[in-house]
Design a protein around this motif. Structure first.
Motif, PDB file in Angstrom:
ATOM      1  N   ARG A 131      27.835  57.951 -26.857  1.00 59.67           N
ATOM      2  CA  ARG A 131      28.412  58.191 -25.537  1.00 59.67           C
ATOM      3  C   ARG A 131      29.138  56.943 -25.038  1.00 59.67           C
ATOM      4  O   ARG A 131      30.202  57.026 -24.426  1.00 59.67           O
ATOM      5  CB  ARG A 131      27.318  58.571 -24.535  1.00 59.67           C
ATOM      6  CG  ARG A 131      27.853  58.916 -23.144  1.00 59.67           C
ATOM      7  CD  ARG A 131      26.719  59.044 -22.142  1.00 59.67           C
ATOM      8  NE  ARG A 131      25.778  60.086 -22.501  1.00 59.67           N
ATOM      9  CZ  ARG A 131      25.939  61.379 -22.202  1.00 59.67           C
ATOM     10  NH1 ARG A 131      27.030  61.780 -21.558  1.00 59.67           N
ATOM     11  NH2 ARG A 131      25.030  62.252 -22.557  1.00 59.67           N
ATOM     12  N   ALA A 132      28.582  55.772 -25.330  1.00 57.43           N
ATOM     13  CA  ALA A 132      29.175  54.532 -24.846  1.00 57.43           C
ATOM     14  C   ALA A 132      30.482  54.207 -25.556  1.00 57.43           C
ATOM     15  O   ALA A 132      31.402  53.651 -24.952  1.00 57.43           O
ATOM     16  CB  ALA A 132      28.184  53.380 -25.011  1.00 57.43           C
ATOM     17  N   ARG A 133      30.553  54.535 -26.836  1.00 59.95           N
ATOM     18  CA  ARG A 133      31.748  54.231 -27.622  1.00 59.95           C
ATOM     19  C   ARG A 133      32.151  55.478 -28.417  1.00 59.95           C
ATOM     20  O   ARG A 133      31.940  55.557 -29.629  1.00 59.95           O
ATOM     21  CB  ARG A 133      31.483  53.047 -28.547  1.00 59.95           C
ATOM     22  CG  ARG A 133      31.107  51.795 -27.750  1.00 59.95           C
ATOM     23  CD  ARG A 133      31.400  50.519 -28.460  1.00 59.95           C
ATOM     24  NE  ARG A 133      31.407  49.419 -27.511  1.00 59.95           N
ATOM     25  CZ  ARG A 133      31.850  48.203 -27.756  1.00 59.95           C
ATOM     26  NH1 ARG A 133      32.342  47.928 -28.943  1.00 59.95           N
ATOM     27  NH2 ARG A 133      31.819  47.261 -26.852  1.00 59.95           N
ATOM     28  N   ALA A 188      30.834  48.391 -32.712  1.00 54.28           N
ATOM     29  CA  ALA A 188      29.782  49.353 -32.402  1.00 54.28           C
ATOM     30  C   ALA A 188      28.631  48.782 -31.590  1.00 54.28           C
ATOM     31  O   ALA A 188      28.026  49.502 -30.805  1.00 54.28           O
ATOM     32  CB  ALA A 188      29.229  49.931 -33.697  1.00 54.28           C
ATOM     33  N   GLY A 189      28.309  47.515 -31.797  1.00 53.70           N
ATOM     34  CA  GLY A 189      27.078  46.995 -31.224  1.00 53.70           C
ATOM     35  C   GLY A 189      27.203  46.376 -29.855  1.00 53.70           C
ATOM     36  O   GLY A 189      26.388  46.612 -28.976  1.00 53.70           O
ATOM     37  N   GLU A 190      28.204  45.542 -29.643  1.00 54.55           N
ATOM     38  CA  GLU A 190      28.358  44.889 -28.349  1.00 54.55           C
ATOM     39  C   GLU A 190      28.833  45.909 -27.328  1.00 54.55           C
ATOM     40  O   GLU A 190      29.803  46.613 -27.552  1.00 54.55           O
ATOM     41  CB  GLU A 190      29.376  43.744 -28.457  1.00 54.55           C
ATOM     42  CG  GLU A 190      28.928  42.615 -29.359  1.00 54.55           C
ATOM     43  CD  GLU A 190      30.012  41.575 -29.533  1.00 54.55           C
ATOM     44  OE1 GLU A 190      31.069  41.693 -28.881  1.00 54.55           O
ATOM     45  OE2 GLU A 190      29.799  40.632 -30.315  1.00 54.55           O
ATOM     46  N   ARG A 191      28.177  45.968 -26.186  1.00 51.50           N
ATOM     47  CA  ARG A 191      28.582  46.908 -25.164  1.00 51.50           C
ATOM     48  C   ARG A 191      28.164  46.398 -23.809  1.00 51.50           C
ATOM     49  O   ARG A 191      27.285  45.557 -23.703  1.00 51.50           O
ATOM     50  CB  ARG A 191      28.049  48.316 -25.371  1.00 51.50           C
ATOM     51  CG  ARG A 191      26.786  48.451 -26.184  1.00 51.50           C
ATOM     52  CD  ARG A 191      26.435  49.866 -26.433  1.00 51.50           C
ATOM     53  NE  ARG A 191      26.518  50.144 -27.855  1.00 51.50           N
ATOM     54  CZ  ARG A 191      26.395  51.348 -28.375  1.00 51.50           C
ATOM     55  NH1 ARG A 191      26.220  52.375 -27.603  1.00 51.50           N
ATOM     56  NH2 ARG A 191      26.475  51.554 -29.656  1.00 51.50           N
ATOM     57  N   PRO A 192      28.745  46.906 -22.775  1.00 54.58           N
ATOM     58  CA  PRO A 192      29.858  47.862 -22.783  1.00 54.58           C
ATOM     59  C   PRO A 192      31.199  47.141 -22.845  1.00 54.58           C
ATOM     60  O   PRO A 192      31.238  45.911 -22.786  1.00 54.58           O
ATOM     61  CB  PRO A 192      29.704  48.570 -21.445  1.00 54.58           C
ATOM     62  CG  PRO A 192      29.148  47.512 -20.550  1.00 54.58           C
ATOM     63  CD  PRO A 192      28.249  46.659 -21.420  1.00 54.58           C
ATOM     64  N   PHE A 193      32.270  47.891 -22.973  1.00 54.74           N
ATOM     65  CA  PHE A 193      33.596  47.296 -22.872  1.00 54.74           C
ATOM     66  C   PHE A 193      33.800  46.791 -21.450  1.00 54.74           C
ATOM     67  O   PHE A 193      33.577  47.524 -20.482  1.00 54.74           O
ATOM     68  CB  PHE A 193      34.691  48.333 -23.190  1.00 54.74           C
ATOM     69  CG  PHE A 193      34.799  48.680 -24.642  1.00 54.74           C
ATOM     70  CD1 PHE A 193      35.050  47.703 -25.584  1.00 54.74           C
ATOM     71  CD2 PHE A 193      34.671  49.995 -25.058  1.00 54.74           C
ATOM     72  CE1 PHE A 193      35.173  48.023 -26.934  1.00 54.74           C
ATOM     73  CE2 PHE A 193      34.777  50.328 -26.399  1.00 54.74           C
ATOM     74  CZ  PHE A 193      35.029  49.328 -27.340  1.00 54.74           C
ATOM     75  N   ALA A 194      34.263  45.559 -21.324  1.00 53.51           N
ATOM     76  CA  ALA A 194      34.449  44.993 -19.981  1.00 53.51           C
ATOM     77  C   ALA A 194      35.433  45.815 -19.154  1.00 53.51           C
ATOM     78  O   ALA A 194      35.276  45.969 -17.946  1.00 53.51           O
ATOM     79  CB  ALA A 194      34.941  43.548 -20.100  1.00 53.51           C
TER      80      ALA A 194
END
Length: 301
Positions: A17-19, A285-291
Motif C-alpha cells: 500500500r505504501a509503495r 522498497a524498504g525506506e519509507r515513506p516518500f517525503a
C-alpha cells in the motif's frame, strides 16, 4: 483436456500500500480472473514488496488475495519471511519472529491440497537450512503428506526453484535451493514420488525436464529484469516477461500455458540491478515513506 480442472499459478506480485508500484498489474489480473474464475489460484510467493521489514505489506497483500473470485493458497517468498540461511547477499533472513508474523497475517506457510487426482504440496523453501524448529516440523509434514497418498500424482510448490539443471549441482548464489537443503526432496524424487516441481522467484518463465521430472517456472506479475539481455547474461534460459500460468489437470495428466496478457505493464527494473547493490533496493522498497507524499506542499498564495 476433457473434464479438465482449471488452476491459475501466479508469483512475485510484490504488493504494497505504501509503495504501490505494481498495483496496476494486480488490478488487471483480478479483472481477468473474475471473467473466468478458475477452480483455484496457487500463489508461489513474494506477495509483498518488503514483508520482511514491513508487516503492513503482508497485510495489504493478504487483503488483495482475498479479492480473488476463488480459493487461493500461497507459499512464502524471501520478500515475505526473509531469505535463506546462510546469507550470501547481506539481506533480511528468515527467523522465528518473521515466520510468526507471516503465519499470523497470511496463514500456513506449508500445506497440501488435493485437486482431482493430484496432490499439490506447498513448502516453505526459506525454512530449509534455517535451523528453526519449524524446519523439522515441515520435514515431518512432507513425509506424512506423501505417505498418505492413494494413487495420486504429486506436484510440489515452493518459491525458489529447486535447481537450474541438475539435482546435485553447486549452488548459484541464492537463486536456487542450496545443495544441502535439496536433501529434503531428493529421496522422494529418486523414488519417483514427485511428478512436477513448481516455483517462482526468478521472474522468468520456463518448463524444463530435470532428471526425469518437469520443472515449471512461474513468471512474475510485477516486474522483469533486463528483458533485452543487454547486460545480464541469459544464465537461467527463461523468458523475462510479466505474466501468469494457466494450468489444467485431468486424471493423472497436466498441461500448462504461460500467458502474458497485453494489458500488463512490463516494468524492467534492470537499471538499478546492474550494480547488484542492495542499498538501491532499500530505497526502492524498504525506506519509507516518500517525503513528497508526506511533507506539506507549500501554498503558492
Amino acid at each position: 483436456m476433457k473434464d479438465a480442472i482449471n488452476i491459475v499459478l501466479i508469483s512475485d506480485m510484490h504488493l504494497s500500500r505504501a509503495r504501490p508500484f505494481f498495483q496496476f498489474n494486480w488490478e488487471m489480473t483480478v479483472e481477468r480472473l473474475n471473467e473466468t474464475p478458475p477452480e483455484m489460484v496457487l500463489v508461489v510467493g513474494d506477495i509483498a514488496l518488503d514483508g520482511s521489514h514491513h508487516p503492513e505489506d503482508l497485510a495489504f497483500a493478504k487483503a488483495q488475495l482475498d479479492r480473488l473470485p476463488c480459493p487461493w493458497l500461497n507459499v512464502p517468498g524471501n520478500h515475505d519471511v526473509g531469505n535463506n540461511l546462510p546469507d550470501v547477499r547481506g539481506e533480511a533472513t528468515i527467523n522465528a519472529e518473521r515466520l510468526k508474523i507471516y503465519r499470523d497475517i497470511v496463514g500456513a506457510d506449508y500445506w497440501y491440497h488435493d485437486i482431482g487426482q493430484w496432490r499439490f504440496i506447498g513448502l516453505n523453501s526459506l525454512l530449509c537450512g534455517s535451523g528453526l524448529s519449524e524446519e523439522n516440523e515441515q520435514r515431518q509434514f512432507l513425509q506424512a503428506a506423501i505417505d498418505s497418498i492413494d494413487k495420486q500424482r504429486v506436484a510440489t510448490i515452493y518459491h525458489k526453484p529447486f535447481c537450474l539443471e541438475a539435482w546435485d549441482e553447486a549452488p548459484f548464489g541464492q537463486h536456487f535451493w542450496f545443495r544441502e537443503a535439496r536433501q529434503l526432496l531428493i529421496p522422494y524424487l529418486e523414488a519417483g514420488q514427485i511428478d512436477l516441481q513448481i516455483s517462482g522467484h526468478l521472474h522468468e518463465s520456463r518448463v524444463k525436464v530435470i532428471e526425469g521430472v518437469p520443472n515449471l517456472w512461474v513468471p512474475s506479475l510485477s516486474f522483469s529484469t533486463d528483458m533485452t539481455f543487454d547486460w545480464r547474461p541469459n544464465l537461467f534460459n527463461g523468458r523475462r516477461r510479466v505474466g501468469l500460468v494457466e494450468m489444467q489437470v485431468a486424471g493423472d495428466r497436466w498441461s500448462a500455458k504461460t500467458v502474458e496478457p497485453i494489458e500488463l505493464l512490463n516494468t524492467d527494473i534492470g537499471g538499478w540491478m546492474k550494480g547488484g547493490d542492495l542499498a538501491t533496493y532499500s530505497k526502492f522498497a524498504g525506506e519509507r515513506p516518500f517525503a513528497g507524499f508526506t511533507d506539506a506542499v507549500p501554498s503558492s498564495d
